[in-house]
Design a protein around this motif. Sequence first.
Motif, PDB file in Angstrom:
ATOM      1  N   GLU A 212      60.866  12.132  -7.282  1.00 53.30           N
ATOM      2  CA  GLU A 212      60.196  12.985  -8.255  1.00 53.30           C
ATOM      3  C   GLU A 212      58.747  13.136  -7.805  1.00 53.30           C
ATOM      4  O   GLU A 212      58.243  12.310  -7.031  1.00 53.30           O
ATOM      5  CB  GLU A 212      60.282  12.402  -9.665  1.00 53.30           C
ATOM      6  CG  GLU A 212      59.710  11.006  -9.826  1.00 53.30           C
ATOM      7  CD  GLU A 212      60.014  10.409 -11.198  1.00 53.30           C
ATOM      8  OE1 GLU A 212      60.962  10.886 -11.849  1.00 53.30           O
ATOM      9  OE2 GLU A 212      59.292   9.475 -11.597  1.00 53.30           O
ATOM     10  N   HIS A 214      54.663  13.576  -8.468  1.00 57.33           N
ATOM     11  CA  HIS A 214      53.545  13.308  -9.381  1.00 57.33           C
ATOM     12  C   HIS A 214      52.243  13.591  -8.653  1.00 57.33           C
ATOM     13  O   HIS A 214      52.177  13.596  -7.423  1.00 57.33           O
ATOM     14  CB  HIS A 214      53.563  11.849  -9.848  1.00 57.33           C
ATOM     15  CG  HIS A 214      54.813  11.457 -10.569  1.00 57.33           C
ATOM     16  ND1 HIS A 214      55.144  11.946 -11.804  1.00 57.33           N
ATOM     17  CD2 HIS A 214      55.819  10.615 -10.218  1.00 57.33           C
ATOM     18  CE1 HIS A 214      56.295  11.423 -12.191  1.00 57.33           C
ATOM     19  NE2 HIS A 214      56.735  10.622 -11.234  1.00 57.33           N
ATOM     20  N   HIS A 447      57.390  10.618  -5.141  1.00 61.21           N
ATOM     21  CA  HIS A 447      57.454   9.235  -5.623  1.00 61.21           C
ATOM     22  C   HIS A 447      58.918   8.859  -5.849  1.00 61.21           C
ATOM     23  O   HIS A 447      59.753   9.729  -6.131  1.00 61.21           O
ATOM     24  CB  HIS A 447      56.711   9.076  -6.954  1.00 61.21           C
ATOM     25  CG  HIS A 447      55.223   9.179  -6.856  1.00 61.21           C
ATOM     26  ND1 HIS A 447      54.579  10.344  -6.463  1.00 61.21           N
ATOM     27  CD2 HIS A 447      54.241   8.266  -7.116  1.00 61.21           C
ATOM     28  CE1 HIS A 447      53.262  10.137  -6.480  1.00 61.21           C
ATOM     29  NE2 HIS A 447      53.035   8.895  -6.879  1.00 61.21           N
ATOM     30  N   TRP A 449      61.829   7.785  -8.060  1.00 60.19           N
ATOM     31  CA  TRP A 449      62.008   7.982  -9.505  1.00 60.19           C
ATOM     32  C   TRP A 449      62.333   6.656 -10.208  1.00 60.19           C
ATOM     33  O   TRP A 449      62.350   6.594 -11.427  1.00 60.19           O
ATOM     34  CB  TRP A 449      63.047   9.058  -9.791  1.00 60.19           C
ATOM     35  CG  TRP A 449      64.499   8.687  -9.638  1.00 60.19           C
ATOM     36  CD1 TRP A 449      65.035   7.609  -9.034  1.00 60.19           C
ATOM     37  CD2 TRP A 449      65.607   9.441 -10.132  1.00 60.19           C
ATOM     38  NE1 TRP A 449      66.397   7.638  -9.090  1.00 60.19           N
ATOM     39  CE2 TRP A 449      66.793   8.761  -9.759  1.00 60.19           C
ATOM     40  CE3 TRP A 449      65.744  10.634 -10.839  1.00 60.19           C
ATOM     41  CZ2 TRP A 449      68.059   9.220 -10.079  1.00 60.19           C
ATOM     42  CZ3 TRP A 449      67.017  11.103 -11.148  1.00 60.19           C
ATOM     43  CH2 TRP A 449      68.148  10.394 -10.772  1.00 60.19           C
ATOM     44  N   LYS A 452      58.594   4.495  -9.382  1.00 56.34           N
ATOM     45  CA  LYS A 452      57.454   5.373  -9.678  1.00 56.34           C
ATOM     46  C   LYS A 452      56.343   5.213  -8.639  1.00 56.34           C
ATOM     47  O   LYS A 452      55.217   5.659  -8.858  1.00 56.34           O
ATOM     48  CB  LYS A 452      56.891   5.127 -11.086  1.00 56.34           C
ATOM     49  CG  LYS A 452      57.928   5.157 -12.195  1.00 56.34           C
ATOM     50  CD  LYS A 452      58.674   6.474 -12.250  1.00 56.34           C
ATOM     51  CE  LYS A 452      59.724   6.482 -13.333  1.00 56.34           C
ATOM     52  NZ  LYS A 452      60.553   7.709 -13.336  1.00 56.34           N
ATOM     53  N   SER A 665      56.863   9.365 -23.559  1.00 53.36           N
ATOM     54  CA  SER A 665      56.340   8.290 -22.718  1.00 53.36           C
ATOM     55  C   SER A 665      56.020   7.086 -23.587  1.00 53.36           C
ATOM     56  O   SER A 665      55.406   7.216 -24.649  1.00 53.36           O
ATOM     57  CB  SER A 665      55.079   8.767 -21.988  1.00 53.36           C
ATOM     58  OG  SER A 665      54.387   7.684 -21.426  1.00 53.36           O
TER      59      SER A 665
END
Length: 987
Positions: A212, A214, A447, A449, A452, A665
Amino acid sequence: MCAETTDQTPDYKSTLNLPQTDFPMRAGLPKREPEWLEKWARIGIYDRLRETAGDRKPFILHDGPPYANGNLHIGHALNKILKDFITRSQQMLGRDARYVPGWDCHGLPIEWKIEEQYRAKGKNKDDVDVVDFRRECRAFADSWIDVQRNEFKRLGVSGNWADPYLTMDYHAEAVIAGEFQKFLMNGTLYQGSKPVMWSPVEKTALAEAEIEYHDHKSHTIWVPFRAVRGPKSLAHAKVVIWTTTPWTIPSNKAVAYNPKIAYGLYEITARPEECWCNIGDRYVLADTLAEEVLTKARLEPSMYRRIADVSAAELAEVTLAHPFNGLEGADGFWDYDVPMIDGDHVTDDAGTGFVHTAPSHGADDYECFVKRNWIDRMTHNVGEESEFLPHVPFFGGAIHPMGGEGKPLQVFDRKGKEGKANSAVITKLVEAGGIIARGQVKHSYPHSWRSKAPVIFRNTPQWFASIDREVGDGQDTYGKTIRTRALTSIDELVQWTPKTGRNRLHSMIEARPDWVLSRQRAWGVPLTCFIKKGALPTDPEFLLRDAAVNARIIEAFEADGADAWYLDGAKEKFIGDAANPDDYEQVFDVLDVWFDSGSTHAFVIRDRADGSPDGIADLYLEGTDQHRGWFHSSMLQACGTTGRAPYRGVLTHGFTLDEKGMKMSKSIGNTIVPETIVKQYGADILRLWVAQTDYTADQRIGPEILKGVADSYRRLRNTLRFMLGALSAYTPADEVDIANMPELEQLILHRLAELDVVVRKGYDAYDFQGVFQALFHFCTIDLSAFYFDVRKDVLYCDGDTPERRAARTVMMRLYERLTTWLAPILTFTMEEVWLERNPGEDSSVHLQDMPETPAAWLNPALAERSASVRMVRRVVTGALEEHRRDKTIGSSLEAAPVVHLSADLAQIITNPDTFADLCITSAVTLTTDPAPEGAFALPDAEGVAVVFAKAEGEKCQRCWKILPDVGMHTHDATCGRCDAALTELGV
């Protein structure tokens, strides 16, 4: 005047047919839902439906396995509830809807949890026996499966919970190994050394589906490469590159340009003191970027000049020197030629117009070298912890002075924080005079997933499935290669909901590289193959391909699971007499977990008795992220082993956001977990929220939204409660044929016939929002606000009249359809409604089908007339509302309006008594006379106007209508209708 109520006025309330039902206004779902769950478990509803399926056509929704490592989040709930809507609705539409839930059990997240436990105890995973370690991973996954299973069941999700599929079951592991062996045998498996996404934190290769993006702050540097050979026009010139990964400079092997970009030669004529450029330096740059680059180098426009064009032909002749070429102490490590190569991936959108090319650390870089057959120029300078390896001058070594705490230089440390590698390379470039500018940039960066943490591109030997080699299995209906089979399947075999899913997966597979199958971990299904010692990957004998060896492996896995691969003597046992075991090495990499889940079609849909006869699922349903995940890997895996997609349909849903549209979150504190909603409202409210959302896009949820959902539920529940109350003591003997019903009842049956089409088409199209909106509108507008309101008088006050029997017959038809139509959505509430009239331990709405609706109920001509009638009624009720507001009347029964109709409307509305009932007035006068000035009208209702008038007569103390004949009958203060009813009752 209305009759005054006195102490002597008879109380007729007890003679009314008031609704009677035990169905409570307050649902009490959090407390009552578990009781229904227990009942469904006792009577075995899911198994009974399978046992009585007969020749029903199977419908297979194949469950995308959630990961067994934590409590459910709201996305899990959305996903599983949608699946339940589908399986329940397809079952009630007449199919045999089988649903086998499953779990993904192998892989890094679980392995990481066990490693964390070891670290907390001061233990090292590598010191633990691998089989013991794997058993701990298995136990961890097993514990979470039980937790998640109970949480899913609490949501009302029906399925084969007693026998789910688990990717860690022995049979599953055997099948996964067998599916891998098909790639081994059909020629698509190969070992290659190419850059892959690598997690320094998790120390393993990652697939694109595990990545993913970021925001990340990276170093940026502008580095000049000196020309050592080439045309005279570029003698002593320097080609400037820009990169956000300084740590890759030691692995540079080329510089790429694009022949379509205009380049120029720029000479430095002056410089400020703090500049790294020198007067007389000549730099080759893309013309559109030259000013920006030289500004970064702290040069004013007056300090440089463009002296010449630089053509692509000239660049092609140039050979460059590495910035570290000739450095003392490097022992000639970088004293090689750096060629210039053309590449379409080079742009002049940013940077310098040139791309520093390190084929071991970039996908485009690698492809440029493959294209030129330069694979032998790959570097292996960076290790599994993103550390420079010992052989790299200046930066390598077991301990580096800049590493900190005696650690080697790393790009990222084990916590995902930036290491010292970039700083060390930049420092050495400055020392070598190999940099003209530096800075930092915030950009989107890949990154993992799971952790992270940022990843790197790293060249490492891995196992791949080629998606462009011909698959040697003869299953060529959809093509000869995995890519062709997948693309053809996407267009010819699969239905996409929404249709945009097709474009997304098609474009991904069209452009994707070969599939990286291997991971450098311990918890998973191993790549069950052997490689010949000393052989090259290109040698025909490199891989041991033997059917008997494969069969022995599968047999062992069926008996003891994949742990059998790690037992002492496993290599000798499996190879047997097929070859000399001493000549082969056993591969201990494990398969990408996406291969595990991509293979589930084989051990669930193909192998199970409750699978599909042809091994293809009717539907896969997951979030939009699974176009790069499970949909993708399942497609590739099946195309490599069966020659086509494993599914006929793919449905995707969006992500769940908070009420403000923000991603949920824990750090923000805006998460809502299913358990909280279920405890406060009940699972049916959560299910109703799913039904009310457009799941194909991102959805929002929060306290205020849930309050709105709960309000909708209460309104619907009130409708159902009235219906049940009106059906008190109803029996089939009360039935009335449609031909003998008033037009109002015929109209409701017509609406049911229309809705039957909407509901069936909606469920088949997975349009749950459309189904619920249609039913909710019908229940609250057509029924509660109109039909029930109008028919209260007949239901409460009539005796055993044809009108009352007709109304109750229609109520029964409503009951039969609403309970089954809504049962897939409001699973618990419709069970409660069903049991009100069908009590018993073995009774359940979920054992029923949606009833067929007679075509004779459809009456378009009546519906057209009724639209006009309701339009006139709307004008009448509007006129009465004015007089309610000014307190002229308190109830519409105090009115007897005069309704002025056009000639056309007068042909439709002919019976004043029937129309008075519709308007809930005591009387109405119909006339075609022109309406007087001041009559009430509505601008969108032509041909009708209303003049208010009060009803004449006395108030019936039973039905409250004001009629002239009140008080003229046997029973005091009643009208003729109520007097007859009382006589019938024997009062």
